[in-house]
Design a protein around this motif. Structure first.
Motif, PDB file in Angstrom:
ATOM      1  N   UNK A   1       0.839  -1.204   0.000  1.00  0.00           N
ATOM      2  CA  UNK A   1       0.000   0.000   0.000  1.00  0.00           C
ATOM      3  C   UNK A   1       0.874   1.254   0.000  1.00  0.00           C
ATOM      4  N   UNK A   2       1.986   1.208   0.699  1.00  0.00           N
ATOM      5  CA  UNK A   2       2.902   2.355   0.744  1.00  0.00           C
ATOM      6  C   UNK A   2       3.496   2.650  -0.634  1.00  0.00           C
ATOM      7  N   UNK A   3       3.812   1.598  -1.392  1.00  0.00           N
ATOM      8  CA  UNK A   3       4.361   1.792  -2.735  1.00  0.00           C
ATOM      9  C   UNK A   3       3.329   2.369  -3.692  1.00  0.00           C
ATOM     10  N   UNK A   4       2.060   2.067  -3.459  1.00  0.00           N
ATOM     11  CA  UNK A   4       0.988   2.522  -4.347  1.00  0.00           C
ATOM     12  C   UNK A   4       0.449   3.905  -3.975  1.00  0.00           C
ATOM     13  N   UNK A   5       0.743   4.364  -2.789  1.00  0.00           N
ATOM     14  CA  UNK A   5       0.233   5.659  -2.339  1.00  0.00           C
ATOM     15  C   UNK A   5       0.843   6.787  -3.166  1.00  0.00           C
ATOM     16  N   UNK A   6       0.011   7.739  -3.525  1.00  0.00           N
ATOM     17  CA  UNK A   6       0.505   8.924  -4.211  1.00  0.00           C
ATOM     18  C   UNK A   6       0.820   8.736  -5.685  1.00  0.00           C
ATOM     19  N   UNK A   7       0.380   7.610  -6.256  1.00  0.00           N
ATOM     20  CA  UNK A   7       0.614   7.394  -7.684  1.00  0.00           C
ATOM     21  C   UNK A   7      -0.660   6.905  -8.353  1.00  0.00           C
ATOM     22  N   UNK A   8      -0.693   7.067  -9.659  1.00  0.00           N
ATOM     23  CA  UNK A   8      -1.690   6.439 -10.510  1.00  0.00           C
ATOM     24  C   UNK A   8      -0.901   5.758 -11.624  1.00  0.00           C
ATOM     25  N   UNK A   9      -1.517   4.805 -12.287  1.00  0.00           N
ATOM     26  CA  UNK A   9      -0.891   4.131 -13.418  1.00  0.00           C
ATOM     27  C   UNK A   9      -1.757   4.425 -14.632  1.00  0.00           C
ATOM     28  N   UNK A  10      -1.143   4.989 -15.664  1.00  0.00           N
ATOM     29  CA  UNK A  10      -1.863   5.330 -16.889  1.00  0.00           C
ATOM     30  C   UNK A  10      -1.138   4.680 -18.056  1.00  0.00           C
ATOM     31  N   UNK A  11      -1.829   3.799 -18.759  1.00  0.00           N
ATOM     32  CA  UNK A  11      -1.231   3.046 -19.865  1.00  0.00           C
ATOM     33  C   UNK A  11       0.058   2.363 -19.438  1.00  0.00           C
ATOM     34  N   UNK A  12       0.062   1.855 -18.207  1.00  0.00           N
ATOM     35  CA  UNK A  12       1.210   1.124 -17.686  1.00  0.00           C
ATOM     36  C   UNK A  12       2.315   1.985 -17.107  1.00  0.00           C
TER      37      UNK A  12
END
Length: 188
Positions: A25-36
């Motif tokens: 969850x910490x690695x995913x916080x504050x980011x989005x993934x768009x077209x990979x």
């Protein structure tokens, strides 16, 4: 000067759904993934976070037991190439609370609060992505400092997968769709 000197290597490689799902969850916080590709989102302002909380609380109370409204989690718009968006507020089916990732078919409404730096993304890019994914309702909140937020509402035309303009509210939202709700944003 190489690309690595400008941006780290992880910003140059596409992320798969399997890779992303293995991250903490910490690695995913504050980011989005768009077209990979990883898109880093700056921390939101206190005004932005307060608006999101007020909206989520009011939507959650008005939605009844069938729907939940929450903030700060991913909605998986597509697996290949991976596109995860993290709307400011998401109204989703209550019976999917433990299902990860949250998919468009679980979602009734997404709300984006426009901040400096997210204008084009929130007004154009995300609208098209949410519509293409089939999310029935989209609300965009425009902040004016000082001033009262404007809330633009949109309804999906399922045949064309394009949002149609709905009502615009200043200060107090009195929406009838996707369910009846009144939200006073004039005191922000």
């Amino acid at each position: 000067m190489t690309a690595e000197m400008i941006a780290p290597a992880w910003m140059h490689a596409q992320v798969t759904a399997e890779q992303y799902d293995s991250w903490s969850a910490e690695q995913c916080a504050g980011i989005e993934i768009v077209d990979g590709m990883i898109v880093v989102s700056p921390s939101a302002s206190k005004r932005h976070n307060r608006l999101a909380r007020i909206l989520a609380n009011a939507l959650d109370a008005a939605a009844g037991t069938e729907w939940n409204a929450d903030t700060d989690f991913d909605v998986r718009l597509q697996d290949v190439p991976l596109t995860n968006r993290r709307p400011d507020v998401v109204v989703y089916r209550a019976d999917t609370i433990d299902i990860t990732p949250t998919r468009p078919e679980h979602v009734l409404l997404v709300v984006e609060i426009v901040s400096p730096g997210s204008e084009t993304t929130d007004r154009i890019v995300k609208v098209a992505q949410y519509a293409k994914a089939g999310i029935p309702f989209y609300w965009r909140v425009e902040q004016s400092v000082p001033g009262v937020p404007l809330v633009y509402t949109y309804l999906l035309d399922p045949a064309s997968r394009v949002y149609r303009d709905g009502d615009v509210f200043t200060g107090v939202v009195k929406a009838m769709a996707p369910f009846s709700v009144e939200i006073d944003l004039s005191a922000i």
